[in-house]
Design a protein around this motif. Structure first.
Motif, PDB file in Angstrom:
ATOM      1  N   VAL A  37       0.069  -6.827  -2.557  1.00 48.79           N
ATOM      2  CA  VAL A  37       0.926  -6.770  -1.371  1.00 48.79           C
ATOM      3  C   VAL A  37       1.383  -8.157  -0.946  1.00 48.79           C
ATOM      4  CG1 VAL A  37      -1.014  -6.855   0.236  1.00 48.79           C
ATOM      5  CG2 VAL A  37       1.115  -5.773   0.944  1.00 48.79           C
ATOM      6  N   LYS A  38       0.603  -9.198  -1.213  1.00 49.62           N
ATOM      7  CA  LYS A  38       0.972 -10.550  -0.809  1.00 49.62           C
ATOM      8  C   LYS A  38       2.186 -11.074  -1.576  1.00 49.62           C
ATOM      9  CE  LYS A  38      -1.831 -11.759   2.470  1.00 49.62           C
ATOM     10  NZ  LYS A  38      -1.298 -12.102   3.817  1.00 49.62           N
ATOM     11  N   SER A  39       2.423 -10.545  -2.767  1.00 51.40           N
ATOM     12  CA  SER A  39       3.603 -10.962  -3.514  1.00 51.40           C
ATOM     13  C   SER A  39       4.877 -10.339  -2.956  1.00 51.40           C
ATOM     14  CB  SER A  39       3.450 -10.587  -4.992  1.00 51.40           C
ATOM     15  OG  SER A  39       3.349  -9.174  -5.148  1.00 51.40           O
ATOM     16  N   PRO A  57      10.584  -7.178   8.366  1.00 53.64           N
ATOM     17  CA  PRO A  57      11.534  -6.907   7.278  1.00 53.64           C
ATOM     18  C   PRO A  57      10.884  -6.892   5.905  1.00 53.64           C
ATOM     19  CG  PRO A  57      12.468  -8.489   8.807  1.00 53.64           C
ATOM     20  CD  PRO A  57      11.028  -8.328   9.177  1.00 53.64           C
ATOM     21  N   PHE A  58       9.922  -7.780   5.668  1.00 56.86           N
ATOM     22  CA  PHE A  58       9.219  -7.766   4.388  1.00 56.86           C
ATOM     23  C   PHE A  58       8.476  -6.444   4.193  1.00 56.86           C
ATOM     24  CE2 PHE A  58       9.491 -12.457   4.849  1.00 56.86           C
ATOM     25  CZ  PHE A  58      10.012 -12.766   3.609  1.00 56.86           C
ATOM     26  N   GLY A  64      10.250   0.696   1.492  1.00 55.97           N
ATOM     27  CA  GLY A  64      11.481   1.287   1.000  1.00 55.97           C
ATOM     28  C   GLY A  64      11.598   1.249  -0.509  1.00 55.97           C
ATOM     29  N   LYS A  65      10.998   0.247  -1.161  1.00 50.48           N
ATOM     30  CA  LYS A  65      11.058   0.154  -2.626  1.00 50.48           C
ATOM     31  C   LYS A  65      10.431   1.364  -3.296  1.00 50.48           C
ATOM     32  CE  LYS A  65      10.734  -4.907  -2.737  1.00 50.48           C
ATOM     33  NZ  LYS A  65       9.866  -6.059  -3.083  1.00 50.48           N
ATOM     34  N   THR A  99      -1.941  -7.502   5.534  1.00 52.57           N
ATOM     35  CA  THR A  99      -0.876  -8.460   5.833  1.00 52.57           C
ATOM     36  C   THR A  99      -0.854  -8.881   7.299  1.00 52.57           C
ATOM     37  OG1 THR A  99       0.677  -6.626   6.143  1.00 52.57           O
ATOM     38  CG2 THR A  99       0.601  -7.654   3.965  1.00 52.57           C
ATOM     39  N   VAL A 100      -1.894  -8.545   8.059  1.00 52.93           N
ATOM     40  CA  VAL A 100      -1.962  -8.968   9.467  1.00 52.93           C
ATOM     41  C   VAL A 100      -3.213  -9.812   9.667  1.00 52.93           C
ATOM     42  CG1 VAL A 100      -0.716  -6.922  10.251  1.00 52.93           C
ATOM     43  CG2 VAL A 100      -3.204  -6.888  10.210  1.00 52.93           C
TER      44      VAL A 100
END
Length: 325
Positions: A37-39, A57-58, A64-65, A99-100
């Motif tokens: 996920v960091k990439s 947005p990231f 969405g991908k 990611t937080v």
């Protein structure tokens, strides 16, 4: 049905069932369960940075991908009894947790949350107290000035404040952003009035490009002015005779004083041309040294000062000769 018939037939014939006679359930592994996920989300969401506008947005692009946006936007109903849905939801939730920052986790995370529930809790942290935050951010936005910051630093700070206002429901239009940017510029950019008078007004990106170009031009003019001041003030003194083996000529030593003083004066002139606040102070500090450089290298001692060594002997000898005559 076929597998059970094959098993019954094998038992009736007295033989054990083989691997081919029993079909194992297929295990489906989605490709997004193994990604780093960091990439995909290089920004870590933290409360003290208020960077939700940069992080979201990231994260939404990542979802969405792989077609997983319904797990956070609530457009599809939850299906916790569906194994495929449960696997996808757990994957999105693990992305959120990864990611937080710990400050966000401590306030938003809870046991047995769905990805949607965790997303809503995180978003609420950054949208709380909208009205008071909008007032303070609006004051910060409309009173912001460039000061000694570069154009890039000033534009980044202005854009970040406008984004923070948008997060609390106060959208800043692009013309308003451009005009506020021009209002707070350093006085050395006073000639940018032509940008404000343009019809139509250029967008924020174009305005920034024009200001960066002007900043480069001003820096070059300051360098040229400093070099010109150095050449004009130093003059022949910088090209005086080189020092001799006996300690150097007085002209050479005086040229060295002048050159050193001129360097200080040139640096001060460059500081003034580039708009530095301490430019005037540098000029005032350089002025005495410049005057000293043009003075006489040997000054008579002030009244009451000590007589230089060797001078007293010569004075006494001349006095004795006068008494004999």
């Amino acid at each position: 049905m076929l597998a059970s018939s094959a098993t019954t037939a094998s038992h009736s014939s007295g033989t054990l069932p083989t691997a081919d006679s029993i079909s194992a359930p297929a295990i489906l592994v989605a490709p997004y369960t193994t990604i780093s996920v960091k990439s995909h989300v290089p920004v870590t969401l933290e409360l003290n940075h208020l960077n939700f506008n940069q992080w979201s947005p990231f994260f939404t692009s990542l979802c969405g991908k792989f077609g997983l946006l319904p797990h956070i936007d609530g457009m599809a109903a939850a299906r916790p009894t569906d194994p495929a849905w449960a696997i996808a939801d757990s994957c999105v939730r693990s992305w959120l947790l990864g990611t937080v920052g710990t400050d966000v986790l401590g306030l938003a995370a809870a046991p047995d949350q769905t990805a949607r529930e965790l997303w809503v809790a995180i978003k609420r942290l950054f949208e709380a107290n909208k009205a008071p935050r909008a007032i303070f951010l609006s004051h910060k936005f409309h009173s912001m000035t460039q000061g000694d910051s570069s154009i890039d630093e000033y534009c980044q700070q202005m854009k970040a404040t406008a984004d923070a206002l948008r997060d609390v429901g106060r959208t800043i239009t692009d013309p308003e952003l451009v005009l506020n940017l021009l209002r707070g510029l350093n006085p050395r950019f006073a000639s940018t009035a032509d940008i404000a008078d343009s019809h139509p007004l250029p967008d924020f990106a174009t305005t920034r490009e024009k200001l960066v170009l002007k900043e480069l031009r001003l820096a070059n003019e300051g360098t040229v002015a400093a070099q010109t001041a150095f050449n004009a003030t130093c003059g022949p003194a910088c090209r005086s005779a080189s020092p001799t083996a006996g300690g150097g000529s007085s002209a050479g030593r005086q040229g060295g004083h002048v050159a050193a003083a001129t360097v200080a004066a040139a640096a001060a002139a460059a500081a003034v041309a580039s708009g530095r606040r301490d430019g005037a102070a540098m000029v005032a500090a350089a002025a005495p040294s410049l005057g000293a450089g043009h003075g006489h290298p040997h000054r008579p001692p002030a009244p009451g000062s000590a007589t230089p060594p060797g001078q007293s002997g010569r004075n006494s000898s001349s006095g004795a000769r006068r008494r004999r005559t």
